[in-house]
Design a protein around this motif. Structure first.
Motif, PDB file in Angstrom:
ATOM      1  N   MET A   1       0.841  -1.185   0.000  1.00 38.75           N
ATOM      2  CA  MET A   1       0.000   0.000   0.000  1.00 38.75           C
ATOM      3  C   MET A   1       0.872   1.229   0.000  1.00 38.75           C
ATOM      4  O   MET A   1       1.818   1.343   0.759  1.00 38.75           O
ATOM      5  CB  MET A   1      -0.897   0.026   1.231  1.00 38.75           C
ATOM      6  N   ASP A   2       0.607   2.171  -0.868  1.00 41.56           N
ATOM      7  CA  ASP A   2       1.345   3.411  -0.943  1.00 41.56           C
ATOM      8  C   ASP A   2       1.115   4.213   0.324  1.00 41.56           C
ATOM      9  O   ASP A   2       0.002   4.372   0.792  1.00 41.56           O
ATOM     10  CB  ASP A   2       0.864   4.212  -2.162  1.00 41.56           C
ATOM     11  N   THR A   5      -1.566   6.795   0.123  1.00 43.27           N
ATOM     12  CA  THR A   5      -2.900   6.394  -0.294  1.00 43.27           C
ATOM     13  C   THR A   5      -3.926   6.639   0.796  1.00 43.27           C
ATOM     14  O   THR A   5      -5.077   6.963   0.525  1.00 43.27           O
ATOM     15  CB  THR A   5      -2.902   4.904  -0.672  1.00 43.27           C
ATOM     16  N   TRP A 160       2.873  -3.193  -2.238  1.00 39.76           N
ATOM     17  CA  TRP A 160       2.202  -1.944  -1.847  1.00 39.76           C
ATOM     18  C   TRP A 160       1.433  -1.353  -3.038  1.00 39.76           C
ATOM     19  O   TRP A 160       0.317  -0.857  -2.885  1.00 39.76           O
ATOM     20  CB  TRP A 160       3.229  -0.919  -1.352  1.00 39.76           C
ATOM     21  N   SER A 164      -2.639  -0.835  -3.166  1.00 41.23           N
ATOM     22  CA  SER A 164      -3.184   0.522  -3.210  1.00 41.23           C
ATOM     23  C   SER A 164      -4.088   0.747  -4.413  1.00 41.23           C
ATOM     24  O   SER A 164      -5.061   1.499  -4.328  1.00 41.23           O
ATOM     25  CB  SER A 164      -2.041   1.544  -3.217  1.00 41.23           C
ATOM     26  N   LYS A 265      -9.306   7.805   2.169  1.00 42.13           N
ATOM     27  CA  LYS A 265      -8.534   7.160   1.110  1.00 42.13           C
ATOM     28  C   LYS A 265      -8.695   7.934  -0.184  1.00 42.13           C
ATOM     29  O   LYS A 265      -9.747   8.495  -0.476  1.00 42.13           O
ATOM     30  CB  LYS A 265      -8.975   5.712   0.936  1.00 42.13           C
ATOM     31  N   LEU A 270      -9.548   1.027  -3.311  1.00 44.28           N
ATOM     32  CA  LEU A 270      -8.823   0.469  -2.176  1.00 44.28           C
ATOM     33  C   LEU A 270      -9.798  -0.155  -1.186  1.00 44.28           C
ATOM     34  O   LEU A 270     -10.685   0.504  -0.666  1.00 44.28           O
ATOM     35  CB  LEU A 270      -8.016   1.568  -1.484  1.00 44.28           C
TER      36      LEU A 270
END
Length: 321
Positions: A1-2, A5, A160, A164, A265, A270
């Motif tokens: 996940m960024d 995000t 990630w 995301s 978010k 997501l």
């Protein structure tokens, strides 16, 4: 996940477990195999000791004093600990998570600490060091399709990215899915399978705790290997060897606090429920940066079994007042 995000506004539905007493370490000067030492610690205390930080290591040094012997700690090797990044309940039918389609001679890096699997147009998999940059395949649960991303990333960054923008790195549950993935890749590409070769007896993952203290220059053999410590560094030894050992006892008094968390978010795709473990890891890292490394976090489920509930913007503003 960024990291960009999601944005944490305030806490919601989260258990914060903070020990009022630090973990107690106990040195046992009886020579046992690692398995015997583990059994003794679990019967007499809580478990073999876990060392997560320089502070933990400093406490062990104090307990050992001038002793020059080696002592078992809770770290052990697991050379077949392959698992999928996507661990969603109900996603795998019986036996599907155990599917392995290795190429001849693979996997062939048994003594690497962190390994990941890649696929190729030949339909077969190989293992490789996860820090290497490759293209990768994401999986989109809502559309049940695969997305080939040609931008090269290491496995962790690819994970990630997929979490995301989609659901996760691709899992392979059957031959038809494996063929579908092989038809869209040009060359080697990461999929969601990975292996962590070292684990703690109490269930914590070495890669997630981030601290290690390996002795430089020693031969790394994972199979049937366990770890000792001296006052200076960790050593890899056959689990059948006998050494004294260090047990730990968890604090009996735990302070539990429920605090709120509102998560905003940036992408509607997501899935917060699927990514709740990743969010928890990100929160833990943020708290550690602010000196709260002893805090343990756990999601609190709502009455419907879910962790997150969607709220309108106006309701969110009321909660923030």
């Amino acid at each position: 996940m960024d990291e960009n995000t999601i944005r944490f506004i305030l806490f919601f539905g989260l258990w914060v477990l903070s020990p009022c007493l630090s973990q107690e370490d106990h040195v046992v000067n009886e020579r046992k195999s690692w398995t015997e030492a583990q059994r003794y610690c679990r019967e007499t205390y809580t478990d073999l000791v876990t060392i997560n930080s320089t502070e933990d290591m400093d406490k062990v040094k104090q307990h050992l004093g001038n002793n020059t012997d080696e002592f078992w700690i809770g770290l052990f090797g697991d050379d077949n600990n392959w698992k999928w990044s996507l661990e969603k309940d109900g996603f795998y039918e019986k036996g599907q998570a155990d599917l392995r389609l290795w190429n001849t001679g693979e996997p062939n890096n048994p003594n690497q600490t962190f390994l990941c699997a890649d696929t190729q147009p030949s339909n077969k998999w190989s293992d490789f060091v996860c820090d290497y940059k490759r293209p990768f395949v994401c999986y989109n649960d809502s559309a049940s399709n695969y997305i080939y991303v040609k931008d090269v990333m290491n496995w962790t960054d690819a994970q990630w990215y997929c979490r995301s923008k989609y659901t996760d790195l691709a899992s392979v549950r059957n031959m038809s899915e494996n063929i579908a993935i092989s038809q869209i890749v040009d060359h080697y590409a990461w999929i969601g399978m990975y292996k962590e070769s070292w684990r703690w007896s109490d269930g914590q993952r070495l890669r997630m705790t981030s601290y290690s203290n390996w002795k430089a220059g020693q031969s790394v053999i994972v199979k049937n290997s366990c770890v000792t410590t001296t006052t200076t560094a960790w050593n890899i030894q056959p689990c059948s060897s006998t050494y004294p050992f260090i047990c730990s006892r968890s604090p009996d008094i735990i302070q539990r606090q429920v605090v709120k968390l509102i998560v905003s978010k940036s992408g509607s795709s997501l899935d917060l429920e699927v990514n709740q473990d990743a969010i928890l890891q990100q929160l833990t890292r943020s708290l550690q940066k602010h000196g709260l490394g002893e805090v343990k976090l756990k999601w609190r489920k709502q009455s419907d079994g879910k962790t997150f509930h969607l709220k309108k913007k106006e309701d969110t503003k009321k909660d923030m007042v």
